[in-house]
Design a protein around this motif. Structure first.
Motif, mmCIF file in Angstrom:
data_model
loop_
_atom_site.group_PDB
_atom_site.id
_atom_site.type_symbol
_atom_site.label_atom_id
_atom_site.label_comp_id
_atom_site.label_asym_id
_atom_site.label_seq_id
_atom_site.Cartn_x
_atom_site.Cartn_y
_atom_site.Cartn_z
ATOM 1 N N UNK A 90 -13.485 -0.273 -6.263
ATOM 2 C CA UNK A 90 -12.236 -0.700 -5.859
ATOM 3 C C UNK A 90 -11.430 -2.277 -5.410
ATOM 4 N N UNK B 8 0.681 -7.061 -5.855
ATOM 5 C CA UNK B 8 -0.390 -6.143 -6.105
ATOM 6 C C UNK B 8 -0.068 -4.532 -5.445
ATOM 7 N N UNK C 23 -10.886 -1.086 -1.002
ATOM 8 C CA UNK C 23 -10.552 0.806 0.115
ATOM 9 C C UNK C 23 -11.834 0.533 1.035
ATOM 10 N N UNK D 17 -11.549 -5.506 -6.028
ATOM 11 C CA UNK D 17 -10.505 -6.717 -6.677
ATOM 12 C C UNK D 17 -10.418 -8.180 -6.316
ATOM 13 N N UNK E 139 -3.590 -2.294 6.183
ATOM 14 C CA UNK E 139 -2.764 -1.068 6.566
ATOM 15 C C UNK E 139 -4.126 0.497 6.482
ATOM 16 N N UNK F 38 -1.453 -0.658 -4.181
ATOM 17 C CA UNK F 38 -2.789 0.298 -3.914
ATOM 18 C C UNK F 38 -2.019 1.522 -3.379
ATOM 19 N N UNK F 39 -2.630 2.156 -4.534
ATOM 20 C CA UNK F 39 -1.908 3.167 -4.434
ATOM 21 C C UNK F 39 -3.243 4.579 -3.137
ATOM 22 N N UNK F 40 -3.339 5.622 -2.527
ATOM 23 C CA UNK F 40 -3.451 6.837 -2.102
ATOM 24 C C UNK F 40 -3.057 7.445 -1.792
ATOM 25 N N UNK G 87 -8.233 -1.282 -7.935
ATOM 26 C CA UNK G 87 -7.040 -1.827 -7.846
ATOM 27 C C UNK G 87 -6.763 -2.914 -8.829
ATOM 28 N N UNK G 88 -5.583 -3.478 -8.838
ATOM 29 C CA UNK G 88 -4.443 -2.686 -8.035
ATOM 30 C C UNK G 88 -3.859 -1.956 -9.290
ATOM 31 N N UNK H 56 -8.037 7.286 -2.011
ATOM 32 C CA UNK H 56 -7.859 6.431 -2.990
ATOM 33 C C UNK H 56 -7.688 6.442 -4.333
ATOM 34 N N UNK H 57 -6.198 6.437 -5.008
ATOM 35 C CA UNK H 57 -5.695 6.858 -5.675
ATOM 36 C C UNK H 57 -4.855 5.968 -6.717
ATOM 37 N N UNK H 58 -5.304 5.297 -7.401
ATOM 38 C CA UNK H 58 -6.528 5.065 -8.592
ATOM 39 C C UNK H 58 -7.431 4.217 -7.164
ATOM 40 N N UNK I 243 -14.846 10.625 -4.660
ATOM 41 C CA UNK I 243 -13.523 9.857 -4.638
ATOM 42 C C UNK I 243 -12.952 10.284 -3.454
ATOM 43 N N UNK J 7 1.105 -1.169 -0.046
ATOM 44 C CA UNK J 7 0.059 0.247 -0.056
ATOM 45 C C UNK J 7 0.572 1.251 -0.342
ATOM 46 N N UNK K 64 -7.160 -0.024 3.811
ATOM 47 C CA UNK K 64 -6.976 -0.556 3.126
ATOM 48 C C UNK K 64 -6.798 -1.924 2.654
ATOM 49 N N UNK L 202 -9.133 -7.327 -2.427
ATOM 50 C CA UNK L 202 -8.822 -6.396 -1.812
ATOM 51 C C UNK L 202 -9.959 -5.738 -2.178
ATOM 52 N N UNK M 81 -8.012 -11.478 -6.570
ATOM 53 C CA UNK M 81 -6.588 -11.687 -7.709
ATOM 54 C C UNK M 81 -5.959 -12.924 -7.122
#
Lengths: 358, 358
Positions: B285, A208, B296, B287, B164, A210-212, A190-191, A185-187, B257, A164, B223, B294, B289
């Motif tokens: 979000x 995998x 958010x 997802x 997280x 995850x971005x914020x 996911x992933x 959350x950005x994007x 968002x 993350x 996350x 996963x 895998x």
């Protein structure tokens, strides 16, 4: 002596220029810039030759008291290699310029991977860039992940990476960016793109990400989980990472609890711009539960790719092997424990004295 | 009619008081407060009887124009159950007061688990609190995690949870808290206390949590990774969560968002204080895998535990079963899609009309 041109003199370009200028086996031909802002004046004060990135705007520089050495075409023609440090997407537009002069070029991680023959991280895949005409140094976050994955994979084997990325909203100078009081959350999907980007370095890695984005400017922070293929101890992982020169394992007891104190630490040590070229891993955070390894690391988005750009130059021109290139880069940039900016404490001066070009 | 006292009238207490007041089978005896600040005046305007939490300070209320109904001892004596909403650690100091009056009490998640017979989340373990004298409603983050884990565990089985928690630095009114421009691993050590806290609800769950604090006040963002025991699709998980009344799956296309827009959405819908009692999961979000799921989710730290406190009252006094209690709570608090604050769209009014006490 390798003649290096730097096209783009913003956050990354000015640091790459300084890093190149510090290397005894390289000479900075000059830097190209679109406009004569404060950074252009700094470049002139440092004695760097200035080239107009947009020829029609060349008069703006002289009107502002900056004598230019030429336009970007001339810089590209004069250089053995160009490091393109222009904003994301502009690098792709510049590629035909480099091709027209048959000048090898290095692009930054904001460009798509297919711009180059190889995506590059010195620690992980130096050899793949040997002899390449076009190389892409992966982004700050991908660089930060690659530096951890490489030793873990070599030492223990990696089953899966889950990360993350708590990203800063913008750099300190990017005052039009946000968020101000939010956790985005950005994007949202996911992933995030970071996982596939790491796979440009480790094609077979299961990862995998995850971005914020959050209201902070100083550094990114990664919450990292790696499921390893062998049973390990946290102490063993810590020693492994402490042996990496581009990973700074923050000791307990220094009172460094975030990016603010890390930056103060680097500034107090006299580092240029307070840069933290190394991954900054909290030693106390390294934990193992079963085969799951966890850690927190801070990544300085403005500077961690700088040594990688320097190494990419040597790889492409095949003038030093991985170990030797990283050693030279680290020594002359000053990479090592932040309290010891000369890096001398982690270098063997006897060995250092030997190479004639160093 | 259940006579409920609320001891502590801050961020949580004022919301619990309103939620209790809205329930047809409950009566708010009154609220206790240490000092006559703005919240005390609001309580009086709402017609709530005010009790002095610290008897010696009782005169401060009358000096400030607030007529008190008595001191906290009297409130505890008059109530069938007390909800303790005092700051972390004060609840433990208050326990002897409740014991001396033989009044059952509910504590908040800031207290240690051993303060109560049972740690409580309505969705996950309602039945364990039936008949309990002392119950602890787990914290906002633990509540948020429990509401997701419960349906996943029932439907698919859970092998491991890795989360997280990107936590807000403080509530909107907590203007002395930070960080301002930093991303702090908090605690730096891994795992954070949240994982063990979730295990007070799911004793056999394998869970590792990592916590951070960032410069935001509105909501926490999780996350979340859950390794499931069966192969599933993201669409199936999404449907499962959409069927949970205390989970709001944010649809794509609404342009939500982050927490700022979620709060605006709730305020526009006329919700009291813009509260978001539900976990807010970004549908996009979700997802899968392999067996790794996963998502958010945003967690409103000020309000997500409110319905749990109401349900804990019914469980302890054994006046309604889990399904019936949650239905009543949700209907009268107004839980459901934020754009439909009456909750009517998700309730069956025919069924609703039947219970005599509702």
């Amino acid at each position: 002596m390798i003649e290096v041109g730097v096209n783009g003199y913003g956050t990354i370009g000015k640091r790459v220029a300084d890093a190149v200028d510090s290397q005894p086996d390289m000479e900075l031909v000059g830097v190209a810039k679109t406009k004569p802002n404060f950074e252009a004046h700094t470049a002139v004060e440092r004695g760097y030759d200035m080239y107009a990135a947009i020829p029609e705007r060349a008069p703006l520089f002289s009107e502002d008291g900056i004598e230019i050495a030429g336009v970007v075409d001339e810089l590209v023609a004069a250089a053995d290699v160009v490091v393109d440090c222009t904003p994301s997407g502009i690098g792709a537009e510049n590629k035909s310029l480099y091709e027209s002069h048959d000048t090898p070029a290095i692009f930054q991680g904001g460009e798509s991977a297919d711009i180059a023959d190889v995506s590059f991280n010195a620690r992980a895949n130096f050899d793949e860039a040997v002899g390449a005409r076009y190389t892409r140094v992966v982004s700050c976050n991908t660089t930060g992940l690659s530096r951890i994955v490489a030793p873990l994979q070599e030492e223990y084997g990696v089953e899966k990476v889950r990360a993350t990325l708590v990203r800063r909203g913008g750099d300190p100078a990017q005052n039009s960016r946000g968020p101000i009081n939010d956790i985005l959350p950005n994007p949202i999907g996911i992933p995030s793109h970071h996982g596939p980007d790491v796979q440009t370095i480790f094609p077979d890695l299961s990862i995998d990400t995850l971005g914020l984005k959050v209201p902070a400017t100083l550094m990114h922070v990664h919450s990292l989980n790696v499921t390893l293929e062998s049973d390990v101890t946290a102490a063993h992982v810590r020693q492994l990472l402490e042996d990496e020169n581009r990973v700074y394992v923050i000791p307990e007891g220094l009172g460094i609890d975030g990016a603010g104190k890390l930056k103060d630490f680097a500034l107090d040590a006299g580092r240029p711009r307070g840069d933290l070229w190394e991954n900054c891993v909290w030693g106390e955070s390294i934990a193992v539960e079963g085969r799951d390894m966890y850690l927190f690391q801070a990544i300085h988005q403005e500077s961690d790719v700088i040594p990688e750009n320097v190494d990419a130059i040597r790889a492409m021109l095949d003038v030093a092997d991985k170990r030797e290139s990283m050693r030279r880069t680290d020594k002359h940039v000053g990479i090592g424990v932040p309290s010891d900016p000369s890096g001398a404490g982690r270098e063997d001066d006897q060995v250092e004295a030997e190479p004639a070009d160093d």
